[in-house]
Scaffold this motif. Structure first.
Motif, PDB file in Angstrom:
ATOM      1  N   THR A   1      10.208  -3.815   7.158  1.00  0.00           N
ATOM      2  CA  THR A   1      11.167  -3.199   7.351  1.00  0.00           C
ATOM      3  C   THR A   1      12.240  -1.917   7.293  1.00  0.00           C
ATOM      4  O   THR A   1      12.667  -2.664   5.857  1.00  0.00           O
ATOM      5  N   GLN A   2      12.507  -0.700   7.293  1.00  0.00           N
ATOM      6  CA  GLN A   2      13.513  -0.459   6.932  1.00  0.00           C
ATOM      7  C   GLN A   2      13.645   0.915   8.500  1.00  0.00           C
ATOM      8  O   GLN A   2      13.014   1.219   9.470  1.00  0.00           O
ATOM      9  N   GLY A   3      15.096   0.250   8.264  1.00  0.00           N
ATOM     10  CA  GLY A   3      15.881   0.937  10.105  1.00  0.00           C
ATOM     11  C   GLY A   3      14.958   0.130  10.575  1.00  0.00           C
ATOM     12  O   GLY A   3      15.027  -0.894  10.725  1.00  0.00           O
ATOM     13  N   GLN A   4      14.674   0.883  12.221  1.00  0.00           N
ATOM     14  CA  GLN A   4      14.334   0.086  12.916  1.00  0.00           C
ATOM     15  C   GLN A   4      12.582  -0.073  13.392  1.00  0.00           C
ATOM     16  O   GLN A   4      11.813   0.049  13.894  1.00  0.00           O
ATOM     17  N   GLY A   5      11.923   0.559  11.929  1.00  0.00           N
ATOM     18  CA  GLY A   5      10.685   0.277  12.027  1.00  0.00           C
ATOM     19  C   GLY A   5      10.040  -0.083  10.862  1.00  0.00           C
ATOM     20  O   GLY A   5      10.938  -0.774  10.321  1.00  0.00           O
ATOM     21  N   ARG A   6       9.118  -0.339  10.746  1.00  0.00           N
ATOM     22  CA  ARG A   6       7.654  -1.378  10.262  1.00  0.00           C
ATOM     23  C   ARG A   6       7.127  -0.560   9.193  1.00  0.00           C
ATOM     24  O   ARG A   6       6.122   0.194   9.250  1.00  0.00           O
ATOM     25  N   VAL A   7       6.920  -1.343   8.040  1.00  0.00           N
ATOM     26  CA  VAL A   7       5.563  -1.244   6.638  1.00  0.00           C
ATOM     27  C   VAL A   7       4.840  -2.089   7.437  1.00  0.00           C
ATOM     28  O   VAL A   7       5.128  -2.949   6.381  1.00  0.00           O
ATOM     29  N   PHE A   8       3.123  -1.734   7.144  1.00  0.00           N
ATOM     30  CA  PHE A   8       2.608  -2.698   6.388  1.00  0.00           C
ATOM     31  C   PHE A   8       1.711  -2.249   5.368  1.00  0.00           C
ATOM     32  O   PHE A   8       1.479  -0.808   5.579  1.00  0.00           O
ATOM     33  N   TYR A   9       1.440  -2.677   4.259  1.00  0.00           N
ATOM     34  CA  TYR A   9       0.916  -1.893   3.217  1.00  0.00           C
ATOM     35  C   TYR A   9      -0.388  -3.014   2.905  1.00  0.00           C
ATOM     36  O   TYR A   9      -0.400  -4.228   3.182  1.00  0.00           O
ATOM     37  N   THR A  10      -1.572  -2.490   2.613  1.00  0.00           N
ATOM     38  CA  THR A  10      -2.594  -4.073   0.974  1.00  0.00           C
ATOM     39  C   THR A  10      -2.776  -2.192   0.663  1.00  0.00           C
ATOM     40  O   THR A  10      -3.890  -1.452   0.072  1.00  0.00           O
TER      41      THR A  10
END
Length: 176
Positions: free
Chosen positions: A131-140
């Motif tokens: 999570t960063q700020g109000q956002g979300r990160v998905f990595y694979t």
């Protein structure tokens, strides 16, 4: 496809940005647009080689959660380390041929590792969320070629990751 499209006006049209490919550099204006986009509550979905993108920007690497360092290749199964996370729902470990990514410049802040590749060198984070700020990160790190892209387990992983990363309103529309 074109990193020049990375600006606030264009990003405002979307709920998430998916990056698959190698974009070596990002300009300060593009970096600001990307970070503002995510921190405002949108999703960022870097897949596979995208962890080698924007490496001139420590802030963009930190957003991704790590940077590609090197790889081998082979057939392997990656264990799920967080089976109760929403991204892992309905997912079982799957076997595929892919590149065996190793990352550097890890950013563990607000990061949850969902899958780790295990080999003689140890445990390598392979799929994670942040999570960063109000956002979300998905990595694979999965996703080199059709051997993985045709795998139903990978399909489920990416679909779940995108659904988790987008804002709540978009997620509700998707899951209707």
């Amino acid at each position: 496809t074109d990193a020049a499209d990375l600006d606030a006006a264009n990003l405002a049209k979307y709920d998430a940005l998916l990056v698959y490919g190698n974009h070596d550099a990002i300009t300060p204006a593009q970096e600001a647009a990307l970070l503002e986009f995510v921190e405002a509550g949108n999703g960022y979905v870097p897949i596979h080689s995208a962890s080698a993108s924007f490496i001139n920007s420590p802030r963009a690497v930190a957003l991704t959660g790590g940077e590609f360092a090197r790889h081998g290749r082979g057939t392997f199964t990656v264990p799920i380390t967080q089976p109760n996370h929403p991204v892992m729902q309905g997912l079982q470990p799957f076997t595929t041929w892919d590149e065996t990514y190793v990352h550097t410049r890890h950013n563990p802040q607000n990061r949850t590792v969902l899958m780790e590749r295990v080999d003689a060198e140890g445990r390598e984070p392979y799929t994670w969320v942040r999570t960063q700020g109000q956002g979300r990160v998905f990595y694979t790190a999965f996703g080199h070629d059709q051997r993985t892209w045709s795998n139903p387990g990978f399909h489920r992983l990416v679909a779940n990751g995108i659904a988790w990363a987008v804002p709540e309103e978009a997620r509700q529309e998707y899951t209707k």
